[in-house]
Design a protein around this motif. Sequence first.
Motif, short mmCIF file in Angstrom:
data_model
loop_
_atom_site.label_atom_id
_atom_site.label_comp_id
_atom_site.label_asym_id
_atom_site.label_seq_id
_atom_site.Cartn_x
_atom_site.Cartn_y
_atom_site.Cartn_z
N SER A 106 0.85 -1.19 0.00
CA SER A 106 0.00 0.00 0.00
C SER A 106 0.88 1.24 0.00
O SER A 106 2.04 1.19 0.42
N LYS B 214 -2.26 -1.79 -6.09
CA LYS B 214 -2.77 -1.89 -4.73
C LYS B 214 -3.20 -0.52 -4.22
O LYS B 214 -3.27 0.45 -4.97
N ARG B 215 -3.49 -0.44 -2.93
CA ARG B 215 -4.10 0.77 -2.38
C ARG B 215 -3.19 1.99 -2.45
O ARG B 215 -2.03 1.94 -2.07
#
Length: 225
Positions: free
Chosen positions: A179, A206-207
């Motif tokens: 992340s 991803k985040r």
Amino acid sequence: MSSSAGRLYRILSFDRVVQIFEKEQLHLAHPSSWDDPYEVRLKHNQSHQIFGQCWCTKGVSDAMWRIYSPNHLGVRISTSTKLLRQQVATVARERGYTLRMESVRYESQYKINKEIAALRGDLQQHFEVQRAMDALFLKREAFDHEAEFRVLLRAPEANRKTVLEGIKIPINPHRLIDSVLLDPRAPPELVAAFTYYLQQKIGFKKRVARSVLYKSTDPYVVEGE
């Protein structure tokens, strides 16, 4: 000392995060380049061969944002001890490096002086580089806000130039980093630009978000007189 810290975090400038993705490398510095002079208090004939990288075990820390993102443009990457070990251990085996990964222990200056003196005595009797690395997992209590987890590598081929430049090891950043969090004080326009770059140009799946550390909440209103 515990070798398991679970989640790990680093706050870096945006350009350094981009470099990790584009060059697919992690940089490990010689401890002499770190601010605390106690990092190199213990000296031995392999001191110049040891390099490290520091992570934080606290996911939410006002102090860390203020220290490592003073211009409000810092980026926090996160991973786990398991993911980090998988990538670093592979390189260590391939290159014949000695690897240590552990949480830092924070003690009083008096206790650290005592432990370093005892460690020096042990090493004079029987030197082992793994034992010598113990000194780099001890820090004074004044630094305990850092909640550090360290990766240490001994690179036998290191010389004076290497000490100044540090060493770089290959990694897969898309597997390592799970992340990316932007400074909670970053302007929305920059958050949008950074997010676009990471997702569209770097291809990070991803985040990516801005920290909500300073996000205002609904107030508790006291009614009546």
